[in-house]
Design a protein around this motif. Structure first.
Motif, PDB file in Angstrom:
ATOM      1  N   GLU A  44     -42.088 -59.011 -51.508  1.00 18.29           N
ATOM      2  CA  GLU A  44     -42.856 -60.240 -51.662  1.00 18.29           C
ATOM      3  C   GLU A  44     -43.210 -60.411 -53.133  1.00 18.29           C
ATOM      4  OE1 GLU A  44     -46.843 -62.308 -49.829  1.00 18.29           O
ATOM      5  OE2 GLU A  44     -45.602 -61.040 -48.532  1.00 18.29           O
ATOM      6  N   LEU A  45     -42.826 -61.564 -53.670  1.00 18.74           N
ATOM      7  CA  LEU A  45     -43.085 -61.897 -55.069  1.00 18.74           C
ATOM      8  C   LEU A  45     -44.035 -63.083 -55.119  1.00 18.74           C
ATOM      9  CD1 LEU A  45     -40.082 -60.693 -54.856  1.00 18.74           C
ATOM     10  CD2 LEU A  45     -39.758 -61.729 -57.098  1.00 18.74           C
ATOM     11  N   ASP A  46     -45.138 -62.932 -55.818  1.00 18.54           N
ATOM     12  CA  ASP A  46     -46.043 -64.058 -56.028  1.00 18.54           C
ATOM     13  C   ASP A  46     -45.400 -65.048 -57.006  1.00 18.54           C
ATOM     14  OD1 ASP A  46     -48.047 -63.138 -54.322  1.00 18.54           O
ATOM     15  OD2 ASP A  46     -48.987 -61.943 -55.904  1.00 18.54           O
ATOM     16  N   GLU A  47     -45.998 -66.207 -57.140  1.00 12.70           N
ATOM     17  CA  GLU A  47     -45.477 -67.237 -58.044  1.00 12.70           C
ATOM     18  C   GLU A  47     -45.257 -66.665 -59.437  1.00 12.70           C
ATOM     19  OE1 GLU A  47     -47.869 -70.830 -58.012  1.00 12.70           O
ATOM     20  OE2 GLU A  47     -48.204 -70.609 -55.857  1.00 12.70           O
ATOM     21  N   GLY A  48     -44.069 -66.930 -60.013  1.00  8.89           N
ATOM     22  CA  GLY A  48     -43.752 -66.493 -61.366  1.00  8.89           C
ATOM     23  C   GLY A  48     -43.305 -65.054 -61.507  1.00  8.89           C
ATOM     24  N   VAL A  49     -43.382 -64.265 -60.440  1.00  6.86           N
ATOM     25  CA  VAL A  49     -43.001 -62.846 -60.500  1.00  6.86           C
ATOM     26  C   VAL A  49     -41.476 -62.727 -60.416  1.00  6.86           C
ATOM     27  CG1 VAL A  49     -43.141 -60.635 -59.254  1.00  6.86           C
ATOM     28  CG2 VAL A  49     -45.189 -62.019 -59.598  1.00  6.86           C
ATOM     29  N   SER A  50     -40.932 -61.728 -61.120  1.00  2.79           N
ATOM     30  CA  SER A  50     -39.484 -61.540 -61.118  1.00  2.79           C
ATOM     31  C   SER A  50     -39.109 -60.065 -61.044  1.00  2.79           C
ATOM     32  CB  SER A  50     -38.857 -62.145 -62.371  1.00  2.79           C
ATOM     33  OG  SER A  50     -39.226 -61.407 -63.517  1.00  2.79           O
ATOM     34  N   TYR A 105     -31.788 -61.513 -48.036  1.00  2.00           N
ATOM     35  CA  TYR A 105     -32.015 -62.557 -47.034  1.00  2.00           C
ATOM     36  C   TYR A 105     -33.433 -63.078 -47.240  1.00  2.00           C
ATOM     37  CZ  TYR A 105     -32.397 -65.204 -42.786  1.00  2.00           C
ATOM     38  OH  TYR A 105     -32.574 -66.229 -41.897  1.00  2.00           O
ATOM     39  N   PHE A 106     -33.556 -64.379 -47.458  1.00  3.75           N
ATOM     40  CA  PHE A 106     -34.830 -64.975 -47.838  1.00  3.75           C
ATOM     41  C   PHE A 106     -35.594 -65.451 -46.609  1.00  3.75           C
ATOM     42  CE2 PHE A 106     -32.087 -64.892 -51.429  1.00  3.75           C
ATOM     43  CZ  PHE A 106     -32.919 -64.400 -52.416  1.00  3.75           C
ATOM     44  N   LEU A 107     -36.795 -64.906 -46.439  1.00  2.00           N
ATOM     45  CA  LEU A 107     -37.623 -65.151 -45.259  1.00  2.00           C
ATOM     46  C   LEU A 107     -38.579 -66.318 -45.434  1.00  2.00           C
ATOM     47  CD1 LEU A 107     -38.422 -61.390 -44.652  1.00  2.00           C
ATOM     48  CD2 LEU A 107     -36.848 -62.808 -43.305  1.00  2.00           C
ATOM     49  N   GLU A 108     -39.075 -66.502 -46.657  1.00  2.37           N
ATOM     50  CA  GLU A 108     -39.960 -67.645 -46.934  1.00  2.37           C
ATOM     51  C   GLU A 108     -40.035 -67.889 -48.428  1.00  2.37           C
ATOM     52  OE1 GLU A 108     -44.516 -66.285 -46.897  1.00  2.37           O
ATOM     53  OE2 GLU A 108     -43.512 -65.797 -45.017  1.00  2.37           O
ATOM     54  N   GLY A 109     -40.373 -69.119 -48.781  1.00  4.91           N
ATOM     55  CA  GLY A 109     -40.518 -69.492 -50.182  1.00  4.91           C
ATOM     56  C   GLY A 109     -39.210 -69.947 -50.799  1.00  4.91           C
ATOM     57  N   LYS A 150     -35.761 -70.247 -48.033  1.00  3.15           N
ATOM     58  CA  LYS A 150     -35.834 -69.661 -46.694  1.00  3.15           C
ATOM     59  C   LYS A 150     -34.516 -69.833 -45.950  1.00  3.15           C
ATOM     60  CE  LYS A 150     -38.440 -69.953 -42.411  1.00  3.15           C
ATOM     61  NZ  LYS A 150     -39.554 -70.576 -41.721  1.00  3.15           N
ATOM     62  N   ASN A 151     -34.060 -68.751 -45.324  1.00  2.00           N
ATOM     63  CA  ASN A 151     -32.845 -68.657 -44.511  1.00  2.00           C
ATOM     64  C   ASN A 151     -31.549 -68.581 -45.310  1.00  2.00           C
ATOM     65  OD1 ASN A 151     -34.275 -68.579 -42.065  1.00  2.00           O
ATOM     66  ND2 ASN A 151     -34.395 -70.806 -42.016  1.00  2.00           N
ATOM     67  N   ASP A 152     -31.615 -68.554 -46.651  1.00  2.00           N
ATOM     68  CA  ASP A 152     -30.427 -68.307 -47.460  1.00  2.00           C
ATOM     69  C   ASP A 152     -30.163 -66.809 -47.504  1.00  2.00           C
ATOM     70  OD1 ASP A 152     -30.178 -70.986 -48.096  1.00  2.00           O
ATOM     71  OD2 ASP A 152     -30.948 -70.782 -50.139  1.00  2.00           O
ATOM     72  N   ALA A 153     -28.895 -66.455 -47.735  1.00  2.00           N
ATOM     73  CA  ALA A 153     -28.507 -65.056 -47.918  1.00  2.00           C
ATOM     74  C   ALA A 153     -27.520 -64.975 -49.077  1.00  2.00           C
ATOM     75  CB  ALA A 153     -27.876 -64.495 -46.649  1.00  2.00           C
ATOM     76  N   LEU A 154     -27.625 -63.911 -49.860  1.00  2.00           N
ATOM     77  CA  LEU A 154     -26.703 -63.657 -50.970  1.00  2.00           C
ATOM     78  C   LEU A 154     -26.293 -62.198 -50.939  1.00  2.00           C
ATOM     79  CD1 LEU A 154     -28.384 -65.494 -53.949  1.00  2.00           C
ATOM     80  CD2 LEU A 154     -26.084 -65.877 -53.138  1.00  2.00           C
ATOM     81  N   MET A 155     -25.038 -61.933 -51.278  1.00  2.00           N
ATOM     82  CA  MET A 155     -24.570 -60.566 -51.426  1.00  2.00           C
ATOM     83  C   MET A 155     -24.154 -60.374 -52.878  1.00  2.00           C
ATOM     84  SD  MET A 155     -21.503 -58.439 -49.629  1.00  2.00           S
ATOM     85  CE  MET A 155     -20.237 -59.047 -50.720  1.00  2.00           C
ATOM     86  N   THR A 162     -39.703 -69.109 -58.254  1.00  2.00           N
ATOM     87  CA  THR A 162     -39.920 -70.343 -59.007  1.00  2.00           C
ATOM     88  C   THR A 162     -40.651 -71.384 -58.172  1.00  2.00           C
ATOM     89  OG1 THR A 162     -37.740 -71.158 -58.348  1.00  2.00           O
ATOM     90  CG2 THR A 162     -37.896 -70.019 -60.483  1.00  2.00           C
ATOM     91  N   GLY A 163     -40.996 -71.014 -56.946  1.00  2.00           N
ATOM     92  CA  GLY A 163     -41.651 -71.959 -56.050  1.00  2.00           C
ATOM     93  C   GLY A 163     -43.164 -71.840 -56.093  1.00  2.00           C
ATOM     94  N   THR A 164     -43.790 -72.533 -55.156  1.00  2.00           N
ATOM     95  CA  THR A 164     -45.239 -72.412 -54.980  1.00  2.00           C
ATOM     96  C   THR A 164     -45.462 -71.541 -53.752  1.00  2.00           C
ATOM     97  OG1 THR A 164     -45.289 -74.440 -53.669  1.00  2.00           O
ATOM     98  CG2 THR A 164     -45.719 -74.654 -56.020  1.00  2.00           C
ATOM     99  N   GLY A 165     -46.336 -70.591 -53.870  1.00  2.00           N
ATOM    100  CA  GLY A 165     -46.560 -69.637 -52.793  1.00  2.00           C
ATOM    101  C   GLY A 165     -45.618 -68.459 -52.933  1.00  2.00           C
ATOM    102  N   PRO A 166     -45.734 -67.486 -52.033  1.00  2.00           N
ATOM    103  CA  PRO A 166     -44.931 -66.263 -52.143  1.00  2.00           C
ATOM    104  C   PRO A 166     -43.454 -66.494 -51.821  1.00  2.00           C
ATOM    105  CG  PRO A 166     -46.313 -66.172 -50.184  1.00  2.00           C
ATOM    106  CD  PRO A 166     -46.689 -67.422 -50.925  1.00  2.00           C
ATOM    107  N   LEU A 167     -42.604 -65.677 -52.433  1.00  2.00           N
ATOM    108  CA  LEU A 167     -41.184 -65.591 -52.090  1.00  2.00           C
ATOM    109  C   LEU A 167     -41.018 -64.258 -51.370  1.00  2.00           C
ATOM    110  CD1 LEU A 167     -38.219 -66.487 -52.252  1.00  2.00           C
ATOM    111  CD2 LEU A 167     -38.100 -65.369 -54.488  1.00  2.00           C
ATOM    112  N   LYS A 168     -40.610 -64.319 -50.108  1.00  2.00           N
ATOM    113  CA  LYS A 168     -40.491 -63.111 -49.288  1.00  2.00           C
ATOM    114  C   LYS A 168     -39.037 -62.964 -48.872  1.00  2.00           C
ATOM    115  CE  LYS A 168     -43.010 -60.863 -45.528  1.00  2.00           C
ATOM    116  NZ  LYS A 168     -44.093 -61.053 -44.554  1.00  2.00           N
ATOM    117  N   MET A 169     -38.513 -61.740 -49.028  1.00  2.00           N
ATOM    118  CA  MET A 169     -37.114 -61.505 -48.719  1.00  2.00           C
ATOM    119  C   MET A 169     -36.915 -60.126 -48.130  1.00  2.00           C
ATOM    120  SD  MET A 169     -35.819 -60.881 -52.609  1.00  2.00           S
ATOM    121  CE  MET A 169     -37.150 -61.784 -53.357  1.00  2.00           C
TER     122      MET A 169
END
Length: 120
Positions: free
Chosen positions: A44-50, A67-71, A86-91, A103-110
């Motif tokens: 889980e990455l907060d806004e602006g975290v990388s 696999y992106f769960l939210e954000g 959300k719901n995208d996947a990358l290998m 880069t979004g608002t709110g957490p990015l969870k994967m």
């Protein structure tokens, strides 16, 4: 016998990864219980975290599946910007320079799954 984990009961690590910006919260799934040759974590990455850009090279040829769960966010893969949500996947095969930023608002969870690759 089976194994069950709950988010509320799991140990979480918070750390800076690959010289990225800010702290990433990590939750490992069945790391000490599974015999599979992979690791699975929820990040889980907060806004602006990388997670900083990095390469898994020949010495440790890791293949990663995200696999992106939210954000929403942005991955960089070999300098190319790839928008994710959300719901995208990358290998990402071994040897490619890559990283992720919220880069979004709110957490990015994967969910990230990785292991040693036989990719040629």
């Amino acid at each position: 016998m089976y194994f069950k984990q709950t988010e509320a009961g799991d140990e979480k690590k918070t750390q800076r990864i690959h010289e990225g910006d800010g702290l990433i919260e990590r939750r490992n799934l069945f790391g000490s219980s599974s015999n599979l040759p992979i690791q699975i974590e929820i990040w889980e990455l907060d806004e602006g975290v990388s997670e900083g850009d990095h390469i898994h090279g020949d010495a440790r040829p890791l293949e990663e599946i995200y696999y992106f769960l939210e954000g929403s966010g942005e991955m960089t893969i070999e300098g190319e910007r790839v928008l994710v949500e959300k719901n995208d996947a990358l290998m990402v095969p071994p040897g490619l320079d890559h990283g992720i930023r919220n880069t979004g608002t709110g957490p990015l969870k994967m969910m990230i799954v990785w292991g040693i690759s036989s990719y040629k």
